[in-house]
Motif scaffolding. Structure first.
Motif, PDB file in Angstrom:
ATOM      1  N   UNK A 133     -32.316 -25.192  12.789  1.00  8.04           N
ATOM      2  CA  UNK A 133     -32.479 -24.627  14.087  1.00  8.04           C
ATOM      3  C   UNK A 133     -31.632 -25.074  15.388  1.00  8.04           C
ATOM      4  N   UNK A 134     -30.879 -25.160  16.100  1.00  7.06           N
ATOM      5  CA  UNK A 134     -29.746 -25.813  16.507  1.00  7.06           C
ATOM      6  C   UNK A 134     -29.927 -25.371  18.267  1.00  7.06           C
ATOM      7  N   UNK A 135     -29.049 -25.949  18.163  1.00 14.62           N
ATOM      8  CA  UNK A 135     -29.171 -26.845  20.031  1.00 14.62           C
ATOM      9  C   UNK A 135     -27.763 -25.210  20.673  1.00 14.62           C
ATOM     10  N   UNK A 136     -28.620 -25.107  22.471  1.00 18.02           N
ATOM     11  CA  UNK A 136     -27.354 -24.479  23.289  1.00 18.02           C
ATOM     12  C   UNK A 136     -26.153 -25.070  23.081  1.00 18.02           C
ATOM     13  N   UNK A 137     -26.445 -26.788  23.467  1.00 19.81           N
ATOM     14  CA  UNK A 137     -25.210 -27.433  23.383  1.00 19.81           C
ATOM     15  C   UNK A 137     -24.574 -27.330  22.173  1.00 19.81           C
ATOM     16  N   UNK A 138     -24.529 -27.000  20.947  1.00 25.35           N
ATOM     17  CA  UNK A 138     -24.149 -26.963  20.143  1.00 25.35           C
ATOM     18  C   UNK A 138     -23.289 -25.832  19.466  1.00 25.35           C
ATOM     19  N   UNK A 144     -18.923 -23.811  26.109  1.00 23.48           N
ATOM     20  CA  UNK A 144     -19.326 -24.518  27.148  1.00 23.48           C
ATOM     21  C   UNK A 144     -19.427 -25.991  27.036  1.00 23.48           C
ATOM     22  N   UNK A 145     -19.058 -26.650  28.068  1.00 25.62           N
ATOM     23  CA  UNK A 145     -17.976 -28.512  27.289  1.00 25.62           C
ATOM     24  C   UNK A 145     -19.684 -29.252  27.508  1.00 25.62           C
ATOM     25  N   UNK A 146     -20.476 -30.554  27.451  1.00 25.62           N
ATOM     26  CA  UNK A 146     -21.432 -30.349  26.731  1.00 25.62           C
ATOM     27  C   UNK A 146     -21.093 -31.832  27.222  1.00 25.62           C
ATOM     28  N   UNK A 150     -22.718 -36.227  23.776  1.00 17.86           N
ATOM     29  CA  UNK A 150     -23.584 -36.126  22.666  1.00 17.86           C
ATOM     30  C   UNK A 150     -22.290 -34.827  22.452  1.00 17.86           C
ATOM     31  N   UNK A 151     -21.011 -35.005  22.688  1.00 17.44           N
ATOM     32  CA  UNK A 151     -20.206 -34.029  22.338  1.00 17.44           C
ATOM     33  C   UNK A 151     -20.277 -33.868  20.330  1.00 17.44           C
ATOM     34  N   UNK A 152     -19.400 -34.942  19.822  1.00 17.31           N
ATOM     35  CA  UNK A 152     -19.985 -35.364  18.026  1.00 17.31           C
ATOM     36  C   UNK A 152     -20.647 -34.481  17.947  1.00 17.31           C
ATOM     37  N   UNK A 153     -21.833 -35.069  17.728  1.00 26.27           N
ATOM     38  CA  UNK A 153     -23.117 -34.587  17.194  1.00 26.27           C
ATOM     39  C   UNK A 153     -23.113 -32.617  17.455  1.00 26.27           C
TER      40      UNK A 153
END
Length: 247
Positions: A133-138, A144-146, A150-153
């Motif tokens: 399970x992951x996120x689009x942000x990851x 795609x920048x976030x 949250x970027x380190x995560x």
């Protein structure tokens, strides 16, 4: 007869939120479930009690996945209680917490995921399924920048996904499939709450960009669906966030 009758599942990070809902759904489909918690035993016991009250089977097992013994403890519990492991849902993640060390996100989101799958694969039979399970942000962090908070995560979770995908050939040899479920921000999760605390208005802004955000229950239903879905190993299922997909 449920679709998962006779199957045994481990759901990491399942004492609350998405993991708890996934555990309930898998149990409702017939699976016996190991409900994993790190510290909050009462919450995990409540999830187990709910599953049992509905006629299902479950056990609560405390295990810190970042410790050397954590993954093995979950696999041992599944073997002892249910005879093995057929389903592994890699739901546990983090990194927004404070006081756990600068490298905690990478230890949990990459190293612990690999260690958990390595331990579980030893007990999994041909036909078993792993869901990460992951996120689009990851998942899309390289293109795609976030949010800076949250970027380190995000990068640690992407590193985890890449490490798991590198295991696919070895898993295929054992008849085990790996599926990735990537979702947009989910309303009501701990991560969303911490992000909004660090960057006030972040959730509302993302909701406006995306049109709507999935609830914990809605997203959990999609994760549970991919446990049973007829898709090839390495498949990625995208939930919400159409702007990410178009980008």
């Amino acid at each position: 007869m449920g679709q998962l009758d006779g199957k045994a599942a481990i759901v990491t990070g399942s004492s609350r939120g998405i993991g708890a809902e996934v555990a309930k759904l898998l149990a409702g489909a017939g699976a016996a479930v190991v409900v994993n918690y790190r510290q909050k035993a009462p919450r995990a016991n409540k999830v187990v009690a709910g599953i049992e009250a509905a006629g299902g089977r479950a056990v609560a097992v405390g295990a810190d996945l970042t410790s050397p013994e954590g993954p093995a403890a979950l696999v041992d519990a599944a073997r002892e209680a249910f005879g093995g492991v057929d389903i592994l849902v890699l739901n546990a993640s983090g990194g927004m917490e404070t006081g756990l060390g600068e490298d905690y996100a990478l230890k949990l989101n990459r190293d612990a995921q690999v260690n958990m799958l390595t331990a579980a694969a030893e007990a999994m039979k041909p036909g078993s399924r792993v869901v990460f399970v992951t996120s689009h942000q990851a998942h899309f962090i390289n293109t795609v920048p976030t949010m800076p908070e949250y970027e380190p995560v995000a990068r640690s979770k992407r590193a985890g996904e890449d490490a798991l995908r590198a295991m696919v050939p070895a898993l295929e040899e054992k008849g085990i499939s790996l599926v990735v479920v990537s979702g947009d921000m989910i309303e009501g999760t701990v991560t969303a709450t911490l992000l909004d605390r660090a960057n006030p208005g972040a959730i509302e802004a993302r909701r406006e960009e995306a049109g709507r955000l999935y609830s914990v229950e809605e997203f959990a239903a999609e994760v549970a669906r991919m446990v049973m879905a007829d898709v090839p190993t390495g498949h990625t299922e995208y939930i919400g966030g159409q702007d990410y997909l178009s980008a």
